[in-house]
Design an enzyme around this catalytic site. Structure first.
Site, PDB file in Angstrom:
ATOM      1  CD  GLU A 271      -2.539   9.266  12.907  1.00  0.00           C
ATOM      2  OE1 GLU A 271      -1.741   8.723  12.123  1.00  0.00           O
ATOM      3  OE2 GLU A 271      -3.300   8.610  13.649  1.00  0.00           O
TER       4      GLU A 271
ATOM      5  CD  GLU B 154     -11.680  34.402   3.095  1.00  0.00           C
ATOM      6  OE1 GLU B 154     -10.797  34.342   3.982  1.00  0.00           O
ATOM      7  OE2 GLU B 154     -11.542  35.057   2.045  1.00  0.00           O
TER       8      GLU B 154
ATOM      9  CG  HIS C 273       1.696   3.642  13.462  1.00  0.00           C
ATOM     10  ND1 HIS C 273       2.101   4.535  14.434  1.00  0.00           N
ATOM     11  CD2 HIS C 273       0.367   3.462  13.660  1.00  0.00           C
ATOM     12  CE1 HIS C 273       1.060   4.874  15.185  1.00  0.00           C
ATOM     13  NE2 HIS C 273      -0.002   4.230  14.731  1.00  0.00           N
TER      14      HIS C 273
ATOM     15  N   GLY D 150       0.824  -1.205   0.000  1.00  0.00           N
ATOM     16  CA  GLY D 150       0.000   0.000   0.000  1.00  0.00           C
ATOM     17  C   GLY D 150       0.855   1.250   0.000  1.00  0.00           C
ATOM     18  CB  SER D 151       0.300   4.570   1.579  1.00  0.00           C
ATOM     19  OG  SER D 151       1.019   5.783   1.710  1.00  0.00           O
ATOM     20  CD  GLN D 152       5.081   5.083   4.741  1.00  0.00           C
ATOM     21  OE1 GLN D 152       6.230   4.774   4.453  1.00  0.00           O
ATOM     22  NE2 GLN D 152       4.693   6.332   4.890  1.00  0.00           N
TER      23      GLN D 152
ATOM     24  NE  ARG E 105      -6.510  -9.579  -0.152  1.00  0.00           N
ATOM     25  CZ  ARG E 105      -7.280  -8.959  -1.067  1.00  0.00           C
ATOM     26  NH1 ARG E 105      -7.857  -9.666  -2.032  1.00  0.00           N
ATOM     27  NH2 ARG E 105      -7.477  -7.656  -1.001  1.00  0.00           N
TER      28      ARG E 105
ATOM     29  CD  GLU F  93      -7.716  -0.742   9.251  1.00  0.00           C
ATOM     30  OE1 GLU F  93      -8.192  -0.428   8.142  1.00  0.00           O
ATOM     31  OE2 GLU F  93      -6.804  -0.091   9.811  1.00  0.00           O
ATOM     32  CB  VAL F  94      -6.051  -6.140   8.711  1.00  0.00           C
ATOM     33  CG1 VAL F  94      -7.361  -5.522   8.250  1.00  0.00           C
ATOM     34  CG2 VAL F  94      -4.872  -5.576   7.922  1.00  0.00           C
TER      35      VAL F  94
END
Length: 334
Positions: free
Chosen positions: A196, A228, A109, A27-29, A49, A85-86
């Protein structure tokens, strides 16, 4: 006490020459770290997967993705870059039993390690190397010859050799170009969650929506409120990024600076600060982690409902229309 920061000269990339790095999750990382390591001459295998978009992405980048179990077996350094979460369930079911004595179990992380969802078996050191930026930035800065600043932390009992390998890994992804700060897994996890929730995502999002709603409810045009309260926020954040709060205040008008000093504290009050301390305590004592873990075990129904409500907020409708007119910002929609 000043932080210990490591740079290119503090890391020896050759320590990874005879090692295989397993990146679990593309994924992202995952995609960014894997490609940077490969470009740095490291031996990288991907665990992903089959049948997923990220599997196809890895193939398009020249990798031959393996099942998680097989990638773990091949890896000397095994970095779990799956969604928080997984991770716990996948680690227990597909990863843990395939780790060998002398392996290094990594993360970018510390959530699952710190809160006990991922526990390394005996003989396996735990290591965190965490870029302080999203994956696309980790990749793009590396390609430009730079690097995103990163963090490094060791699990209990981890050896000096593991630390040296961690610094080599950080160099491989470009982190030592920007500086690698030594920390602990607890500190990384707790400060990351706090940032966050209180500023970067939760705090800013609620402030923007509340300000937008205040102007619209008072009869001002939604388009004016959008510009604004949301659009111009990037201009201010860019000034923060370049030179801190002082540079932002130097760059704006005296009127804006005076309003900053005199009205800002009326928004961030002692009650707000008290709530920040409460949120930090919930992170430290594991209450937030427990809530998030249980939410996902229950199918994340509440999370998905909140997401739907927020995606239908008036500011999103107005923003979508305005961004479609601004071709220069490379607008994105979910």
């Amino acid at each position: 006490m000043a932080a210990t920061i490591y740079y290119d000269n503090d890391a020896d990339l050759s320590l990874l020459k005879d090692k295989t790095i397993a990146i679990l999750g593309y994924g992202s990382q995952g995609h960014a770290q894997a490609q940077n390591l490969k470009d740095s001459g490291c031996n990288v295998v991907i665990g992903q997967r089959p049948g997923s978009a990220n599997y196809d992405l890895a193939v398009s980048h020249g990798f031959d993705p393996l099942p998680l179990e097989e990638a773990t077996k091949r890896g000397d350094l095994v970095n779990i870059l799956l969604p928080d979460e997984v991770q716990g369930d996948i680690y227990r079911n597909q990863i843990r039993e395939h780790l060998s004595t002398g392996d290094i179990l990594m993360c970018s992380h510390g959530f699952n390690v710190h809160f006990g969802q991922v526990e390394a078996p005996p003989g396996v050191d735990t290591l965190l190397v965490a870029p302080k930026g999203p994956g696309h930035l980790v990749r793009s800065e590396f390609e430009k010859g730079g690097g995103v600043p990163s963090l490094i932390a060791l699990g209990p009992g981890a050896s000096e050799t593991t630390k040296k390998l961690g610094l080599a890994y950080a160099k491989g992804i470009g982190g030592t170009r920007g500086g690698v700060i030594e920390t602990t897994i607890a500190e990384e996890t707790e400060t990351d969650l706090f940032g966050e929730q209180v500023v970067l995502c939760g705090g800013v999002s609620e402030l923007v929506k509340a300000a937008f709603d205040t102007l619209v409810d008072a009869g001002y045009q939604p388009e004016m409120a959008y510009f604004e309260c949301l659009h111009e926020l990037k201009l201010i954040v860019d000034l923060f990024y370049q030179g801190g709060l002082n540079y932002m205040r130097y760059s704006v008008s005296n009127t804006a600076e005076y309003g900053d000093y005199t009205r800002g504290p009326r928004i961030i009050t002692e009650q707000t600060r008290a709530e920040m301390r409460k949120i930090l305590a919930e992170i430290q004592n594991g209450e937030f982690a427990r809530d998030w873990i249980l939410e996902n075990r229950a199918g994340a129904a509440s999370f998905k409902a909140i997401r739907r409500r927020n995606r239908n907020h008036k500011i999103e409708e107005v923003g979508r229309q305005l961004r479609s007119l601004m071709s220069w910002i490379n607008a994105k929609e979910v």
